[in-house]
Design an enzyme around this catalytic site. Structure first.
Site, PDB file in Angstrom:
ATOM      1  N   ASN A  70     -11.233  16.268   6.357  1.00  0.00           N
ATOM      2  CA  ASN A  70     -10.270  15.979   5.299  1.00  0.00           C
ATOM      3  C   ASN A  70      -8.822  16.094   5.748  1.00  0.00           C
ATOM      4  O   ASN A  70      -7.916  16.086   4.936  1.00  0.00           O
ATOM      5  CB  ASN A  70     -10.504  16.902   4.110  1.00  0.00           C
ATOM      6  CG  ASN A  70     -11.924  16.821   3.604  1.00  0.00           C
ATOM      7  OD1 ASN A  70     -12.697  17.747   3.767  1.00  0.00           O
ATOM      8  ND2 ASN A  70     -12.276  15.675   3.038  1.00  0.00           N
ATOM      9  N   ILE A  81      -3.241  16.323   4.500  1.00  0.00           N
ATOM     10  CA  ILE A  81      -4.374  17.082   3.990  1.00  0.00           C
ATOM     11  C   ILE A  81      -4.872  16.424   2.713  1.00  0.00           C
ATOM     12  O   ILE A  81      -4.086  16.101   1.819  1.00  0.00           O
ATOM     13  CB  ILE A  81      -3.973  18.534   3.685  1.00  0.00           C
ATOM     14  CG1 ILE A  81      -3.412  19.191   4.936  1.00  0.00           C
ATOM     15  CG2 ILE A  81      -5.159  19.317   3.165  1.00  0.00           C
ATOM     16  CD1 ILE A  81      -2.783  20.529   4.673  1.00  0.00           C
ATOM     17  N   CYS A  82      -6.175  16.226   2.625  1.00  0.00           N
ATOM     18  CA  CYS A  82      -6.760  15.673   1.403  1.00  0.00           C
ATOM     19  C   CYS A  82      -7.323  16.835   0.593  1.00  0.00           C
ATOM     20  O   CYS A  82      -8.424  17.310   0.856  1.00  0.00           O
ATOM     21  CB  CYS A  82      -7.859  14.668   1.734  1.00  0.00           C
ATOM     22  SG  CYS A  82      -8.632  13.945   0.295  1.00  0.00           S
ATOM     23  N   LEU A  83      -6.555  17.301  -0.362  1.00  0.00           N
ATOM     24  CA  LEU A  83      -6.960  18.459  -1.157  1.00  0.00           C
ATOM     25  C   LEU A  83      -6.478  18.197  -2.583  1.00  0.00           C
ATOM     26  O   LEU A  83      -5.291  17.942  -2.796  1.00  0.00           O
ATOM     27  CB  LEU A  83      -6.320  19.724  -0.579  1.00  0.00           C
ATOM     28  CG  LEU A  83      -6.670  21.058  -1.214  1.00  0.00           C
ATOM     29  CD1 LEU A  83      -8.159  21.327  -1.114  1.00  0.00           C
ATOM     30  CD2 LEU A  83      -5.910  22.185  -0.530  1.00  0.00           C
ATOM     31  N   LEU A 105     -10.343  11.894   5.793  1.00  0.00           N
ATOM     32  CA  LEU A 105      -9.161  11.337   6.440  1.00  0.00           C
ATOM     33  C   LEU A 105      -9.406  11.190   7.939  1.00  0.00           C
ATOM     34  O   LEU A 105      -8.663  10.515   8.630  1.00  0.00           O
ATOM     35  CB  LEU A 105      -7.955  12.241   6.216  1.00  0.00           C
ATOM     36  CG  LEU A 105      -7.238  12.067   4.871  1.00  0.00           C
ATOM     37  CD1 LEU A 105      -6.141  13.093   4.709  1.00  0.00           C
ATOM     38  CD2 LEU A 105      -6.661  10.680   4.751  1.00  0.00           C
TER      39      LEU A 105
END
Lengths: 159, 539
Positions: free
Chosen positions: A83, A91-93, A127
């Site tokens: 991610n 950052i994919c959060l 990602l």
């Protein structure tokens, strides 16, 4: 310059971090004394995980409307994680998106969440496709060894 | 009063042993704030009916902790502390679990309250408390148009910890409420509205096309008469549904699915027949309705015939121009002979199955004639047009040959669909093909009409304007009592035949081109470059 509320809140967070440091972090604070909206942090890898022993530097840009809007955080040390973008460090959060952010989070707790993301990867919204594919195909051993390699190879060192 | 679970770094950091560098400054701040706090607490107790007694007690006890802490470390400012202790009747004795309230938005605790920011709210079941001003700021951010657009709907204020809704009371204005509601409804109607508008546009376009088609096919006077007959009342289904159906049916008839509709046509035909008129079973000359109902049959009939007689030939010609395909083919002379042989072959089964074969033969002759006529240099369209009409006597009644010719001609009409029919194996596989088909279908009435107009000029006057003659003769003779004019004497009849002629013409042209291409294919050669003359040598 940021509004007085934002400045005050950031100062307060800084003091709070100084008073009770976060176990997940090696360092957290503004990059320079002049700009309170530009922070940096060094994140520690979780014990008993492939990321154990790792250190990663992060850059935190704080919007002027903070804490009503989320900070934007990205890794400046390269990290191997489904991610997190390997090159840009994005950052994919969900926590970091506007609709899921809430003022109750601090920079310190947000970084704790980032650390939790390391041990709890979500390969479904990747990602870093290559790493995500390893996980999706169930190659946990391959994933772990790759993570260990990069964790040590790219480890942040103080300079 | 526990700190919320997700916060390891809770509110206890205000104790003065916090940071070394900032400690002094902090204490200074604290002293100032304590002074404010003292004023505050007295005000709080005076307005205790507003805030509720609990909070007052709490704020006092909180300040008490603060001050006892100070006492321990600094041994300064003790006067305030004793005051508050005495003023707290039942204060918490266990001071370790009591912390100053902390605003979860700005992270200030109440020891730092300024007069501007002193209203505390605890809006949900959990332990989170916040300044009213901070909460209102947050609410304003949630309600700003930007974030409303982002979230797509009205934002609800939820406690981030317990997800309880934070209820806001505000003065209501009915006008604002109504406008808001209208905005919401309008927002929801955007998509349906767009769909509706689009459908309306298509419908209007189809209507316009239908009206023009009617005018083209029947002529202005006749079309107006038909519209007036059908226009009973302000919203007549005949006009409002029938007209837009014209282009749709035209397009539909070019797909292969149209064939499966064939058996349904007679039913439809008799269903829409006006019951007040007694059904008219005279086959010749046909009524407009009969003719148009028969066109699909003719089309499929023609399709079958074309495929049978020309399909193979055409496929061969197409195959011939493919790379390295010409070797096994017969020589051009034989290829030219091919149609004649095919025609003879076509004639033989015709002997067995009389009517069909006859039709086929006539069709063959027409097509062959067309081909020959076009062959040399495209010179004599009148002759070609004369052909379908040649077998068509101007006087109604003797219709055997005529009917066959019409069948051939009208079958030609069907052939426009048949063009597609030949491509049909891969139905419609390209967008250009799709556009071709749709455009062709839509333009077809206009083409037919112009061909019909051409027919009027080309054919002898006596054929096209015989209505007066026939009407006079019909008045004189009871045997030939017909009120209806012959096919060629009506504009729509000429249009139908013109359309058929056009299709035949086009088909013949296409066939000719295929044949010619196949023929020239084997005569191609690459020219050598002549180095002496420095150009390509044309020998």
């Amino acid at each position: 310059m940021a509004s007085p509320q934002t400045t005050q809140r950031l100062l307060r967070e800084l003091k709070e971090y100084a008073a009770s440091p976060n176990d997940a972090l090696l360092h957290l604070g503004p990059v320079t004394d002049n700009d309170l909206l530009d922070w940096e942090a060094v994140l520690k890898g979780v014990k008993d995980s492939p990321y154990e022993g790792g250190l990663w530097a992060l850059r935190i840009r704080i919007p002027e409307t903070y804490p009503l809007t989320p900070p934007s955080i990205r890794f400046t040390t390269r990290i191997c994680h489904p991610n997190i973008h390997f090159e840009t460090g994005e950052i994919c959060l969900t926590l970091l998106t506007s609709e899921h952010w809430s003022p109750v989070y601090t920079l310190s707790t947000t970084l704790t969440a980032v650390q939790q993301l390391l041990t709890d990867p979500r390969p479904d919204s990747p990602l870093n496709l290559d790493v995500a594919n390893l996980l999706r195909n169930g190659d946990v051993a391959g994933w772990e060894s790759l993570v260990r390699y990069f964790t040590m190879e790219e480890r942040w060192n103080m300079n | 009063m526990a700190s919320f679970p997700s916060f390891p770094a809770g509110g206890r950091t205000r104790s003065s042993e916090g940071g070394q560098a900032s400690g002094q400054q902090q204490q200074q701040q604290q002293q100032e704030q304590q002074e404010q706090q003292e004023q505050q607490s007295t005000r709080d107790s005076s307005s205790s009916d507003l805030d509720g007694p609990e909070t007052v007690v709490f704020s006092q006890s909180a300040s008490l902790i603060e001050k006892t802490n100070e006492n321990n470390t600094n041994a300064s400012k003790t006067t305030g502390a004793t005051e508050t202790i005495t003023s707290t009747p039942n204060g918490h004795t266990d001071m370790s679990d009591v912390e100053p309230r902390k605003c979860w938005i700005c992270y200030m605790d109440e020891t730092e309250d300024t007069p501007l920011n002193a209203e505390w709210r605890s809006p949900c079941p959990c332990a989170l408390t916040a300044h009213e001003a901070c909460l209102l700021d947050w609410l304003a951010d949630l309600e700003s148009p930007r974030s409303r657009k982002r979230n797509g709907r009205e934002a609800k204020m939820l406690c981030p910890q317990c997800k309880a809704e934070i209820v806001v009371s505000r003065p209501r204005s009915y006008i604002v409420d109504v406008v808001r509601a209208l905005e919401r409804v309008a927002g929801r109607l955007v998509l349906p509205g767009m769909v509706f508008t689009l459908a309306g546009t298509v419908w209007a376009g189809c209507c316009a096309h239908g009206v023009y088609s009617m005018y083209f096919v029947f002529g202005a006077d006749e079309a107006r008469r038909i519209f007036e007959e059908n226009a009973d009342g302000p919203w007549s289904p005949g006009v409002n549904l029938g007209l837009p159906l014209i282009p749709l049916v035209l397009i539909f008839s070019r797909t292969r699915y149209a064939e499966s509709m064939l058996p349904a046509i007679p039913v439809l035909f008799f269903a829409i027949q006006n019951p007040t008129h007694e059904p008219d079973f005279d086959l010749w000359p046909p009524t407009p309705a009969m003719t148009f109902a028969a066109l699909p049959y003719m089309k499929s009939f023609y399709t079958a015939l074309y495929d049978r007689f020309f399909g193979q030939l055409e496929r061969k010609w197409i195959a011939e121009v493919q790379p390295r395909a010409g070797e096994a083919e017969p020589d051009p002379a034989a290829a030219a002979q091919q149609p004649l042989q095919q025609m003879d072959l076509g004639g033989d089964p015709a002997a067995a199955a009389a009517a069909q074969g006859d039709n086929g033969q006539i069709l063959m002759e027409i097509d062959l004639e067309l081909q020959v006529g076009l062959g040399p240099d495209d010179d004599e369209p009148p002759d070609i047009f004369g052909l379908p009409g040649a077998g068509n006597p101007h006087l109604p009644g003797l219709g055997a040959l005529d009917g066959q010719n019409l069948a051939a001609g009208a079958g030609g009409n069907g052939q426009n669909g048949q063009i597609l029919g030949r491509r049909q194996d891969q139905l419609i596989h390209e967008t250009s093909n799709l556009a071709d088909t749709i455009l062709g279908a839509l333009v077809f009435p206009a083409i037919s009409a112009s061909m019909g107009g051409l027919l009027k000029y080309i054919l002898p006057k006596s054929w096209t304007t015989a209505s007066s003659l026939s009407s006079s003769s019909s008045s004189s003779s009871s045997v030939l009592e017909r009120s209806r004019p012959g096919l060629l004497q009506t504009r729509w009849g000429r249009t139908v035949i013109g359309g058929c002629a056009f299709v035949l013409l086009k088909d013949a042209l296409v066939l000719y081109c295929r044949w010619k291409l196949a023929q020239t294919h084997r005569r191609r050669k690459i020219l050598n470059y002549d180095r002496a003359k420095k150009q390509v040598s044309r020998s």
